[in-house]
Design an enzyme around this catalytic site. Structure first.
Site, PDB file in Angstrom:
ATOM      1  N   LEU A  63     -23.215 -11.554  51.052  1.00  0.00           N
ATOM      2  CA  LEU A  63     -22.101 -10.764  51.167  1.00  0.00           C
ATOM      3  C   LEU A  63     -21.842 -10.107  49.643  1.00  0.00           C
ATOM      4  O   LEU A  63     -21.129  -9.062  49.711  1.00  0.00           O
ATOM      5  CB  LEU A  63     -20.696 -11.756  51.329  1.00  0.00           C
ATOM      6  N   GLY A  64     -22.376 -10.582  48.581  1.00  0.00           N
ATOM      7  CA  GLY A  64     -22.307  -9.986  47.376  1.00  0.00           C
ATOM      8  C   GLY A  64     -23.143 -10.698  46.370  1.00  0.00           C
ATOM      9  O   GLY A  64     -23.475 -11.774  46.608  1.00  0.00           O
TER      10      GLY A  64
ATOM     11  N   GLY B  26     -22.947 -11.739  42.130  1.00  0.00           N
ATOM     12  CA  GLY B  26     -22.144 -11.730  40.666  1.00  0.00           C
ATOM     13  C   GLY B  26     -23.079 -12.223  39.601  1.00  0.00           C
ATOM     14  O   GLY B  26     -24.199 -12.153  39.697  1.00  0.00           O
ATOM     15  N   GLY B  27     -22.254 -12.214  38.442  1.00  0.00           N
ATOM     16  CA  GLY B  27     -23.292 -12.530  37.323  1.00  0.00           C
ATOM     17  C   GLY B  27     -23.796 -14.055  37.166  1.00  0.00           C
ATOM     18  O   GLY B  27     -24.773 -14.166  36.740  1.00  0.00           O
TER      19      GLY B  27
ATOM     20  N   GLY C 109     -24.194 -15.763  40.313  1.00  0.00           N
ATOM     21  CA  GLY C 109     -24.976 -16.164  41.691  1.00  0.00           C
ATOM     22  C   GLY C 109     -24.510 -15.006  42.783  1.00  0.00           C
ATOM     23  O   GLY C 109     -24.182 -14.095  42.658  1.00  0.00           O
TER      24      GLY C 109
ATOM     25  N   VAL D 106     -23.267 -14.558  47.025  1.00  0.00           N
ATOM     26  CA  VAL D 106     -22.352 -15.115  47.916  1.00  0.00           C
ATOM     27  C   VAL D 106     -22.880 -14.684  49.230  1.00  0.00           C
ATOM     28  O   VAL D 106     -23.070 -13.613  49.448  1.00  0.00           O
ATOM     29  CB  VAL D 106     -20.896 -14.536  47.831  1.00  0.00           C
TER      30      VAL D 106
ATOM     31  N   LYS E   8     -20.899 -19.629  48.046  1.00  0.00           N
ATOM     32  CA  LYS E   8     -21.287 -19.055  46.708  1.00  0.00           C
ATOM     33  C   LYS E   8     -22.387 -20.014  46.139  1.00  0.00           C
ATOM     34  O   LYS E   8     -21.931 -21.189  45.830  1.00  0.00           O
ATOM     35  CB  LYS E   8     -20.160 -19.316  45.971  1.00  0.00           C
TER      36      LYS E   8
ATOM     37  N   ASP F  19     -10.915 -12.757  34.087  1.00  0.00           N
ATOM     38  CA  ASP F  19     -11.987 -11.659  34.690  1.00  0.00           C
ATOM     39  C   ASP F  19     -11.261 -10.910  35.778  1.00  0.00           C
ATOM     40  O   ASP F  19     -11.927 -11.117  36.656  1.00  0.00           O
ATOM     41  CB  ASP F  19     -13.313 -12.254  34.839  1.00  0.00           C
TER      42      ASP F  19
END
Length: 647
Positions: free
Chosen positions: A327-328, A330-331, A333, A335, A349, A445
């Site tokens: 799904l995405g 990030g910094g 890890g 998802v 996640k 954040d």
């Protein structure tokens, strides 16, 4: 159609005769309509959910039912619960009376009604399923009432006896399998008989039930020495009376449940004093325990009802963490989408462990979001920790992150009303973190990629890996900067000064992104100065032409244009320096909800942080200022001279 027919019959008759048996009290105790005016499609969906709940009560022979209808984009979620001493037919009779009351809420997209024998509720969001206290406006639903007849027996003796009885009911209810108790007790030498029940919402955990029962006990105790008292809440219901309202053969023996309680009062007090230490030890023990765990998940709810999953089960559910399920990223890890527990769709996640920092992020996020519950904060459902494999199981947001709708593949598909509701939702979530939770939490954040959207485009704040507690007795703390440049406040980036106003600043930047449809770090190439988003917004505002800042994909009428321009001003208010000039998120929320103008507040020029080199310039390239001196200015400390800063 079934519900509509029932409603017609009810409107033509006296509601008190709709009971299927005698001695069942369907008196309306309290009802409330809230929210905005619904569409005709919403009304149809609401009626269908009530039709479905009534069918389930009868066909499944149950006293608790939920239903939902999401058709046409007008989501309706509903729940109904009856007292456990009722028959199914009596429950349905109470449900019918409740629906006749709720059907009158023709200008609301959310409402509830409390009757003595049942409660029914519907909303445009589903958060109240797991958190019954969730409301649109954050208002409490608690209600208590006392009878107007005082006992004719010895006041002191009666009060003491009934108080002890209510105390037993309070302690026993969270310990029963169905969170329900009904009991009878003979009190005082006057041979009075007192009937009492307590019942918690069927889908909550014992800890939440226990908290509600403590409140119920306190409120009912205030009714003494009156012979009757009631307490209502979305979480629990409690009542006592000398007048029988359930049969003597419907009582529940609580003797064994309470055994040993009175002899352990000292230990209980000691445990309460050492509660914080105990929770810490439980968490540390949990990390070691998971290495030995072989089952797919534990039934323990040691972190506010979240489940402990087996790594291999989550690996299977995500198709071995395949690209197709991603799904995405990030910094810390990635998802993935997963299907677990009888076709429930969740987000998993997966944290990458390259250092002790990632493990710290994981433990931080688990501890934080397992205790925080709000409709605008992403809910933690479970976790897994096996060696270096650290996973969080989160509620799935079908529309993904906000940035996709601002400058990604779905750019231009959000109308102004949806964008405004997203802004409002973020503000409510942040206000809860800052002021409504038992300890202040600063997210650190806030950015568009950390705002996730539900199926009906309700905003939920995600990614608590960088969040931290804030001491109540300190205005700010100094710490090393972590976060995202462009969204982070200048005093935090340059000086490490952290306060809740850091989140206010980031929120202001996100508002500007939502209104403009532009990323905050993208430069405006149409101008020679190559301005970033905040600087561009400020210069347009100075010239009173900030109407040009609005996303061209929004087709707005005059009223909407005026509303958007006011929101731009609120966003600029959030990004001001020094820190003291910025409002709290709670103040921003009031401005957003009430349509307030800035009033006497004067906007001051923000401090512009150029992310590519983070240079500090004053007036021209020949002038400079040291970072320590700048920190004093950003904190609002007057130096006896003024400078116009371009940072």
């Amino acid at each position: 159609m079934t519900v509509l027919v029932v409603l017609l019959v009810l409107l033509l008759t006296d509601p008190t005769v709709s009971q299927s048996t005698d001695d069942v009290n369907n008196t309306n105790i309290s009802n409330h309509c809230r929210g905005r005016a619904p569409t005709s499609n919403f009304i149809r969906n609401r009626n269908s959910t009530f039709d479905e709940m009534r069918r389930r009560l009868l066909s499944e022979r149950v006293l608790y039912a939920r239903a939902q209808d999401l058709s046409g984009g007008d989501s309706v979620f509903a729940a109904a619960q009856c007292r456990n001493y009722l028959s199914v037919e009596q429950c349905v009779a109470c449900f019918d009376v409740a629906f006749s009351e709720l059907a009158k809420c023709i200008v609301s997209n959310g409402a509830y009604v409390f009757l003595d024998e049942c409660y029914v509720r519907y909303e445009s969001f589903d958060d109240f399923y797991d958190n019954p206290n969730a409301t649109v406006d954050g208002a409490s639903t608690q209600l208590s009432s006392c009878g107007n007849v005082s006992t004719n027996r010895s006041l002191a003796e009666y009060t003491q006896s009934v108080d002890e009885f209510l105390s037993d009911i309070r302690d026993a209810t969270p310990k029963t399998s169905n969170l329900y108790v009904a009991n009878i007790r003979q009190v005082t030498s006057g041979n009075a008989t007192v009937y009492a029940i307590a019942q918690c919402a069927e889908n909550i955990n014992p800890a939440i039930c226990g908290t509600c029962m403590s409140t119920a006990y306190s409120k009912l105790k205030e009714c003494l020495p009156n012979t009757e008292g009631r307490f209502f809440d979305m979480v629990c219901f409690a009542r006592y009376s000398e007048t029988p309202f359930f049969s003597a053969n419907q009582t529940i023996d609580i003797t064994n449940i309470l055994r040993g309680r009175h002899s352990s009062k000292v230990a209980t007090i000691g445990g309460a004093i050492g509660g914080v230490v105990l929770l810490f030890l439980i968490f540390v023990s949990w990390l070691a325990y998971r290495r030995l765990k072989k089952n797919s998940k534990t039934e323990q709810e040691d972190l506010q009802g979240t489940l402990n999953y087996n790594y291999k089960d989550l690996q299977l559910a995500t198709n071995n963490f395949s690209e197709e399920n991603m799904l995405g990223r990030g910094g810390f890890g990635e998802v993935f989408k997963a299907i677990i527990d009888d076709n429930n769709v969740v987000a998993v996640k997966k944290l990458q462990i390259h250092s002790a920092k990632a493990k710290e992020e994981f433990e931080n996020e688990v501890m934080l979001i397992s205790n925080v519950h709000h409709r605008n904060l992403l809910r933690l459902l479970g976790w897994s920790s096996e060696g270096s494999n650290l996973l969080l199981v989160l509620e799935y947001m079908p529309n993904g992150s906000l940035d996709r709708f601002l400058w990604g593949a779905k750019r231009g598909t959000l109308n102004w009303n949806q964008r405004y509701e997203i802004i409002l939702g973020i503000a409510k979530g942040l206000a809860h973190l800052h002021n409504e939770f038992h300890i202040k939490i600063i997210h650190r954040d806030i950015k568009s990629s950390n705002i996730l959207l539900s199926h009906d485009f309700k905003a939920k704040i995600a990614d608590f890996g960088l969040a931290r507690f804030h001491p109540e007795d300190e205005t700010h703390v100094n710490t090393k900067f972590v976060g995202t440049l462009g969204y982070a406040a200048p005093e935090y980036v340059l000086c490490g000064t952290l306060s809740d106003k850091v989140d206010t600043y980031s929120f202001g930047i996100v508002i500007l992104e939502i209104i403009s449809g532009r990323r905050c770090t993208d430069m405006n190439s149409e101008r020679p100065s190559m301005e970033y988003l905040l600087e561009h917004a400020w210069k347009l505002y100075e010239k009173k032409i900030h109407i040009k800042f609005i996303d061209e994909t929004l087709g707005l009428n005059q009223h909407e244009l005026e509303h958007v321009m006011k929101i731009i001003e609120i966003a600029l208010l959030c990004t001001q320096s020094p820190v003291s000039k910025r409002p709290t998120v709670s103040e921003v929320l009031l401005m957003l909800q009430d349509g307030q103008s800035l009033g006497k507040r004067m906007l001051t020029r923000p401090t512009f942080l150029h992310n590519q080199d983070r240079r500090i310039l004053i007036g021209s390239s020949k002038n400079s200022i040291s970072v320590p001196m700048l920190c004093l200015l950003l904190a609002g400390i007057k130096l006896g001279w003024s400078l116009e800063m371009n940072i």
